[in-house]
Design an enzyme around this catalytic site. Structure first.
Site, PDB file in Angstrom:
ATOM      1  N   LEU A 154      -8.808   1.683   4.924  1.00 45.07           N
ATOM      2  CA  LEU A 154      -8.748   2.587   6.070  1.00 45.07           C
ATOM      3  C   LEU A 154      -8.734   1.813   7.376  1.00 45.07           C
ATOM      4  O   LEU A 154      -9.122   0.647   7.437  1.00 45.07           O
ATOM      5  CB  LEU A 154      -9.941   3.547   6.040  1.00 45.07           C
ATOM      6  N   ARG A 195       0.853  -1.191   0.000  1.00 42.48           N
ATOM      7  CA  ARG A 195       0.000   0.000   0.000  1.00 42.48           C
ATOM      8  C   ARG A 195       0.887   1.239   0.000  1.00 42.48           C
ATOM      9  O   ARG A 195       2.091   1.174   0.215  1.00 42.48           O
ATOM     10  CB  ARG A 195      -0.911   0.019   1.225  1.00 42.48           C
ATOM     11  N   THR A 213       2.166   1.984  10.153  1.00 41.54           N
ATOM     12  CA  THR A 213       1.046   2.129  11.064  1.00 41.54           C
ATOM     13  C   THR A 213       0.891   0.844  11.865  1.00 41.54           C
ATOM     14  O   THR A 213       1.587  -0.146  11.627  1.00 41.54           O
ATOM     15  CB  THR A 213      -0.262   2.479  10.322  1.00 41.54           C
ATOM     16  N   TYR A 214      -0.029   0.886  12.811  1.00 38.99           N
ATOM     17  CA  TYR A 214      -0.297  -0.265  13.682  1.00 38.99           C
ATOM     18  C   TYR A 214      -1.739  -0.690  13.521  1.00 38.99           C
ATOM     19  O   TYR A 214      -2.646   0.149  13.395  1.00 38.99           O
ATOM     20  CB  TYR A 214      -0.028   0.098  15.145  1.00 38.99           C
ATOM     21  N   CYS A 269       2.626   6.881  10.737  1.00 36.30           N
ATOM     22  CA  CYS A 269       2.521   7.411   9.369  1.00 36.30           C
ATOM     23  C   CYS A 269       3.742   8.239   8.983  1.00 36.30           C
ATOM     24  O   CYS A 269       3.685   9.063   8.061  1.00 36.30           O
ATOM     25  CB  CYS A 269       1.242   8.214   9.191  1.00 36.30           C
ATOM     26  N   GLN A 325       3.467   5.207   5.046  1.00 33.21           N
ATOM     27  CA  GLN A 325       4.584   4.793   5.869  1.00 33.21           C
ATOM     28  C   GLN A 325       4.169   3.654   6.802  1.00 33.21           C
ATOM     29  O   GLN A 325       3.565   2.694   6.358  1.00 33.21           O
ATOM     30  CB  GLN A 325       5.110   6.007   6.639  1.00 33.21           C
TER      31      GLN A 325
END
Length: 217
Positions: free
Chosen positions: A152, A71, A76-77, A169, A74
């Site tokens: 999302l 994707r 993310t969790y 991010c 940066q």
């Protein structure tokens, strides 16, 4: 004109990588007649690093796995208590660009949070949705063969500590929040239903009559 048919899947709590591979497989095997799908789920704890992701934004992942994915964006969790929505749409068939789809996702979240009396906004300089300066939702997409996947994530009622192990991010010092902080205990499934209605409405569907298909994998 009636919108194309669409299938909604509710997948429950899943490990990240198998679902990611399913998205890739679905996108690679679909044809012009394949119905679009939207998947609603939660993930077991994982950090995901986007295509342009830089390792220096992983500060201290510890025992949480890190997966390099396809994707945008940066690091993310994802974890339990966070609603994840994957939009597997034929954008060429819908005559929809990537930016309008990102805006659709962000505005769906903003309006959903408004139903909980939470004032949120999207930002032009940093994709996602924010309450003040704190990020409550992230967006990240991949488009292949004119079709989107990924989507999302919305923080609802989760352990936020893992976000302290990264620069969320790619932004050092970015604070993260969740819906629970503004309205107390909230059910992920209830929020999921609200977001389903927001997204489907913006895609031109009647949320009350759109077919829902349970996971059958």
């Amino acid at each position: 004109m009636e919108p194309q048919s669409i299938v909604i899947r509710r997948l429950g709590l899943r490990s990240y990588e198998p679902v990611w591979r399913e998205m890739q497989s679905f996108t690679d095997s679909r044809d012009a007649g394949t119905a679009d799908e939207i998947w609603f789920l939660e993930h077991l704890p994982v950090f995901t690093l986007g295509q342009a992701g830089r390792l220096e934004h992983l500060l201290n992942p510890g025992d949480i796995p890190v997966i390099k994915v396809d994707r945008g964006g940066q690091v993310t969790y994802h974890g339990p208590g966070q609603l994840v929505v994957y939009l597997l749409l034929d954008l060429r068939r819908r005559k929809m660009g990537i930016r309008p789809l990102v805006t659709l996702m962000e505005q769906s979240i903003v309006d959903l949070l408004g139903e909980y009396h939470v004032s949120a906004n999207a930002r032009t300089d940093a994709p996602g949705v924010y309450v003040g300066d704190r990020k409550v939702a992230s967006v990240g997409l991949r488009v292949r063969r004119g079709c989107s996947f990924h989507g999302l994530s919305l923080n609802i009622d989760m352990n936020l500590e893992p976000f302290e192990r990264i620069n969320p991010c790619g932004y050092p010092g970015l604070e993260v929040t969740q819906l629970r902080e503004f309205c107390g205990a909230v059910d992920v499934e209830t929020v999921s239903e609200g977001l389903r209605c927001q997204i489907l409405g913006r895609l031109g569907y009647n949320p009350g009559t759109t077919p829902i298909q349970a996971d059958d994998s």
